[in-house]
Design a protein around this motif. Structure first.
Motif, mmCIF file in Angstrom:
data_model
loop_
_atom_site.group_PDB
_atom_site.id
_atom_site.type_symbol
_atom_site.label_atom_id
_atom_site.label_comp_id
_atom_site.label_asym_id
_atom_site.label_seq_id
_atom_site.Cartn_x
_atom_site.Cartn_y
_atom_site.Cartn_z
ATOM 1 N N LEU A 185 42.054 35.074 53.467
ATOM 2 C CA LEU A 185 41.393 34.778 52.189
ATOM 3 C C LEU A 185 41.786 35.797 51.126
ATOM 4 O O LEU A 185 42.097 35.454 49.979
ATOM 5 C CB LEU A 185 39.872 34.776 52.368
ATOM 6 C CG LEU A 185 39.262 33.545 53.028
ATOM 7 C CD1 LEU A 185 37.771 33.765 53.278
ATOM 8 C CD2 LEU A 185 39.460 32.305 52.151
ATOM 9 N N TYR A 186 41.773 37.064 51.536
ATOM 10 C CA TYR A 186 42.162 38.122 50.608
ATOM 11 C C TYR A 186 43.607 37.921 50.149
ATOM 12 O O TYR A 186 43.906 37.966 48.944
ATOM 13 C CB TYR A 186 42.013 39.489 51.282
ATOM 14 C CG TYR A 186 42.491 40.622 50.428
ATOM 15 C CD1 TYR A 186 41.677 41.164 49.433
ATOM 16 C CD2 TYR A 186 43.768 41.163 50.591
ATOM 17 C CE1 TYR A 186 42.131 42.195 48.629
ATOM 18 C CE2 TYR A 186 44.219 42.194 49.790
ATOM 19 C CZ TYR A 186 43.400 42.712 48.818
ATOM 20 O OH TYR A 186 43.845 43.743 48.020
ATOM 21 N N GLY A 187 44.499 37.693 51.102
ATOM 22 C CA GLY A 187 45.901 37.512 50.758
ATOM 23 C C GLY A 187 46.138 36.304 49.870
ATOM 24 O O GLY A 187 46.911 36.369 48.913
ATOM 25 N N PHE A 188 45.449 35.206 50.160
ATOM 26 C CA PHE A 188 45.625 33.992 49.368
ATOM 27 C C PHE A 188 45.207 34.219 47.917
ATOM 28 O O PHE A 188 45.965 33.922 46.981
ATOM 29 C CB PHE A 188 44.813 32.850 49.970
ATOM 30 C CG PHE A 188 44.869 31.575 49.178
ATOM 31 C CD1 PHE A 188 45.967 30.733 49.269
ATOM 32 C CD2 PHE A 188 43.821 31.215 48.327
ATOM 33 C CE1 PHE A 188 46.029 29.553 48.528
ATOM 34 C CE2 PHE A 188 43.884 30.048 47.586
ATOM 35 C CZ PHE A 188 44.985 29.215 47.691
ATOM 36 N N ILE B 179 40.654 47.730 49.807
ATOM 37 C CA ILE B 179 39.629 47.633 48.761
ATOM 38 C C ILE B 179 40.147 48.230 47.457
ATOM 39 O O ILE B 179 39.940 47.668 46.367
ATOM 40 C CB ILE B 179 38.332 48.336 49.215
ATOM 41 C CG1 ILE B 179 37.704 47.569 50.385
ATOM 42 C CG2 ILE B 179 37.347 48.440 48.059
ATOM 43 C CD1 ILE B 179 36.487 48.253 50.981
ATOM 44 N N LEU B 180 40.840 49.381 47.560
ATOM 45 C CA LEU B 180 41.428 50.002 46.365
ATOM 46 C C LEU B 180 42.441 49.074 45.712
ATOM 47 O O LEU B 180 42.465 48.941 44.477
ATOM 48 C CB LEU B 180 42.101 51.321 46.761
ATOM 49 C CG LEU B 180 42.894 52.023 45.646
ATOM 50 C CD1 LEU B 180 41.978 52.427 44.500
ATOM 51 C CD2 LEU B 180 43.639 53.237 46.199
ATOM 52 N N GLN B 181 43.242 48.402 46.515
ATOM 53 C CA GLN B 181 44.209 47.459 45.961
ATOM 54 C C GLN B 181 43.502 46.328 45.221
ATOM 55 O O GLN B 181 43.896 45.950 44.115
ATOM 56 C CB GLN B 181 45.091 46.884 47.065
ATOM 57 C CG GLN B 181 46.197 45.988 46.521
ATOM 58 C CD GLN B 181 46.935 45.220 47.601
ATOM 59 O OE1 GLN B 181 46.326 44.646 48.497
ATOM 60 N NE2 GLN B 181 48.256 45.196 47.528
ATOM 61 N N VAL C 237 42.899 34.696 32.599
ATOM 62 C CA VAL C 237 41.476 34.612 32.966
ATOM 63 C C VAL C 237 41.338 34.042 34.381
ATOM 64 O O VAL C 237 40.561 34.544 35.204
ATOM 65 C CB VAL C 237 40.694 33.745 31.950
ATOM 66 C CG1 VAL C 237 39.270 33.483 32.455
ATOM 67 C CG2 VAL C 237 40.654 34.433 30.589
ATOM 68 N N ILE C 238 42.110 32.986 34.668
ATOM 69 C CA ILE C 238 42.080 32.387 36.009
ATOM 70 C C ILE C 238 42.544 33.405 37.047
ATOM 71 O O ILE C 238 41.958 33.529 38.128
ATOM 72 C CB ILE C 238 42.970 31.130 36.045
ATOM 73 C CG1 ILE C 238 42.401 30.048 35.126
ATOM 74 C CG2 ILE C 238 43.100 30.596 37.474
ATOM 75 C CD1 ILE C 238 43.320 28.854 34.924
ATOM 76 N N THR C 239 43.589 34.148 36.721
ATOM 77 C CA THR C 239 44.085 35.171 37.645
ATOM 78 C C THR C 239 43.034 36.236 37.900
ATOM 79 O O THR C 239 42.834 36.667 39.049
ATOM 80 C CB THR C 239 45.363 35.820 37.082
ATOM 81 O OG1 THR C 239 46.356 34.816 36.886
ATOM 82 C CG2 THR C 239 45.890 36.880 38.036
ATOM 83 N N LEU C 240 42.353 36.673 36.852
ATOM 84 C CA LEU C 240 41.289 37.678 37.009
ATOM 85 C C LEU C 240 40.193 37.162 37.932
ATOM 86 O O LEU C 240 39.697 37.904 38.803
ATOM 87 C CB LEU C 240 40.704 38.052 35.646
ATOM 88 C CG LEU C 240 39.535 39.047 35.665
ATOM 89 C CD1 LEU C 240 39.939 40.360 36.314
ATOM 90 C CD2 LEU C 240 39.009 39.280 34.247
ATOM 91 N N ALA C 241 39.811 35.910 37.782
ATOM 92 C CA ALA C 241 38.789 35.334 38.658
ATOM 93 C C ALA C 241 39.271 35.300 40.106
ATOM 94 O O ALA C 241 38.513 35.609 41.041
ATOM 95 C CB ALA C 241 38.445 33.920 38.182
ATOM 96 N N SER C 242 40.539 34.965 40.301
ATOM 97 C CA SER C 242 41.085 34.868 41.652
ATOM 98 C C SER C 242 41.113 36.232 42.342
ATOM 99 O O SER C 242 40.671 36.370 43.491
ATOM 100 C CB SER C 242 42.494 34.278 41.608
ATOM 101 O OG SER C 242 43.061 34.215 42.902
ATOM 102 N N ALA D 153 39.176 37.913 45.733
ATOM 103 C CA ALA D 153 39.869 38.670 46.776
ATOM 104 C C ALA D 153 39.204 40.020 47.004
ATOM 105 O O ALA D 153 39.036 40.468 48.141
ATOM 106 C CB ALA D 153 41.334 38.863 46.398
ATOM 107 N N PHE D 154 38.814 40.691 45.934
ATOM 108 C CA PHE D 154 38.148 41.996 46.044
ATOM 109 C C PHE D 154 36.854 41.887 46.838
ATOM 110 O O PHE D 154 36.563 42.717 47.709
ATOM 111 C CB PHE D 154 37.875 42.553 44.651
ATOM 112 C CG PHE D 154 37.058 43.810 44.644
ATOM 113 C CD1 PHE D 154 37.593 45.010 45.087
ATOM 114 C CD2 PHE D 154 35.743 43.787 44.206
ATOM 115 C CE1 PHE D 154 36.835 46.175 45.088
ATOM 116 C CE2 PHE D 154 34.979 44.938 44.204
ATOM 117 C CZ PHE D 154 35.527 46.136 44.649
#
Length: 455
Positions: A21-24, A84-86, A174-179, A183-184
């Motif tokens: 999920l994080y990677g996706f 988490i830092l990434q 904006v979409i990228t920020l949400a994605s 992941a975070f």
């Protein structure tokens, strides 16, 4: 939980699902193929020269400066804190892209993105510390596949939104920020590993019975002793890593594969960092619909097919490996010359497709050839060193070709230099392959003569 307070990670499904999920979601970045048009458009109003010579080089420098300490800290901190830092750095990058303005702010954004790429090793190493060896092949395929799917979905989504829905580059970000925010959140729930490939693996082997015989410290000497022991262990592991590294590069074959890896990866990073600037030069975004997202999606798919094909090709790489490196490096050089001399954006796109697919094919072969001859720990070490050397070479390229303190060449001349760079790589490995083939021919001739003289 186990005795150290870490979550029991014997089950492989839970950490694998979370990491996937994080990677996706970290790779669902529909705005990335359109970064140069976004920075040079009305949202930021930077010039192409500012983006090329002042903004993009910062990523190269920061990546190189951060990589080695992050490589060590990733293992020492047991991966999860670095993941988490990434995730946090991803968020910072896109907050800056959305709301900060000016060259200095975008340089800061590129510095943080250097932290993002430097910490990627935590994503690919984490899973091996929380699942049993019997699941390695399965979870590796899942984790690598999901990033490919995420990148492809993002590129296609971005292209559809730009071409068919007329969505601005700002809202793609904006979409990228949400994605990356999703992941975070996923990274926070990852189990904490109790072992790692280097530091904590060896630490587990040290006896602890005597230290636990008297659990109550009588004075501060016990605390000082523990600190000294920890420092001693840290430097001991560094010494062992140096010895492992010497063994890794004791094989002549591995040295040549690593040499190609470092040389070609430096060129690949450089091309990937500046290809959007070339596309912007050939076909400005203000004058026509930009198809960068579609090209990135197709090139990734072709690269995946090329990588997959390697598993079904039966070749004696010890004999033909260097020749393959020479041939496909020549293909890369030709693709770059095509991109450089073409004034048609579709020819530029075609050159990039050929270049990326060829590189993905060869890097898969190189990775396989190195991995089959090394343990997991030594492969990770060699991967880190090869990447560091590649970044050092890319930094030299950037300083000479791009940086205002160097030649500060225009983008067309830059790609001419990159084509010549791959032509030099071709020459190196062509000479090496001819040496191997001639040596084998001479050896066979000598063996034949000896066989005849016996009778």
């Amino acid at each position: 939980m186990d005795g150290s307070g870490c979550i029991n990670t014997r089950g492989w499904v839970y950490p694998t699902v979370l990491l996937c999920l994080y990677g996706f979601f970290t790779f669902v970045r529909p705005s990335e193929p359109f970064l140069t048009p976004y920075l040079t458009g009305p949202d930021h109003n930077l010039t192409v020269e500012q983006v090329t010579n002042s903004v993009f080089p910062v990523w190269t420098y920061s990546y190189l400066a951060i990589l080695f300490p992050v490589f060590l800290l990733t293992d020492y901190l047991r991966y999860k804190p670095v993941i988490i830092l990434q995730g946090l750095c991803y968020i910072i990058v896109w907050v800056l892209l959305l709301f900060a303005e000016g060259v200095s702010a975008m340089q800061g954004m590129e510095f943080v993105y250097g932290m993002v790429t430097a910490t990627e090793i935590a994503y690919y190493a984490y899973i091996y510390s929380v699942v049993d060896a019997e699941h390695y092949q399965k979870v590796t395929s899942y984790c690598r596949c999901v990033t490919l799917v995420g990148f492809t979905v993002a590129a296609v989504l971005g292209q559809i939104l730009v071409s068919l829905a007329g969505v601005s580059y700002f809202y793609l970000n904006v979409i990228t920020l949400a994605s990356v925010s999703v992941a975070f959140v996923a990274s926070i729930f990852l189990p904490m590993p109790s072992k790692t490939m280097f530091f904590h693996k060896r630490m587990e082997k040290e006896p602890v019975q005597e230290a636990s015989s008297d659990p109550t410290p009588q004075n501060g000497q016990d605390v000082d002793k523990e600190k000294d022991t920890a420092n001693s262990h840290f430097f001991k592991v560094l010494w062992l890593l140096c010895k492992d590294l010497k063994r890794c590069y004791s094989s002549k074959e591995l040295i040549y594969w690593s040499l190609w890896w470092a040389l070609a990866t430096a060129g690949y990073y450089q091309v990937g960092n500046y290809v959007q600037v070339l596309w912007e030069h050939v076909e400005p975004a203000q004058n026509a619909t930009v198809y960068n997202g579609g090209v990135e999606a197709v090139s990734t798919f072709l690269g995946a097919l090329a990588s997959l094909a390697v598993g079904y090709v039966k070749v004696n790489w010890e004999v033909s490996g260097e020749l393959a490196l020479a041939i496909f490096s020549a293909v890369d050089a030709g693709a770059l010359f095509l991109m450089d001399y073409s004034t048609n954006i579709w020819m530029c796109y075609a050159g990039y497709l050929i270049f990326k697919a060829s590189y993905m094919l060869l890097i898969t072969i190189a990775t396989f050839q190195i991995a089959v001859n090394l343990s997991m720990e030594r492969y990770a070490l060699m991967f880190g060193v090869n990447t560091f050397v590649a970044l050092a070479l890319q930094t030299i390229l950037t300083l000479i070709v791009v940086d205002p303190r160097g030649l500060a060449l225009d983008i067309v001349t830059q790609f001419l230099v990159y084509g010549c760079y791959f032509a030099v790589i071709t020459g190196i490995f062509f000479v090496r392959s001819m040496y191997i083939l001639i040596s084998l021919y001479c050896k066979k001739s000598e063996d034949a003569i000896k066989e005849q003289t016996r009778f």
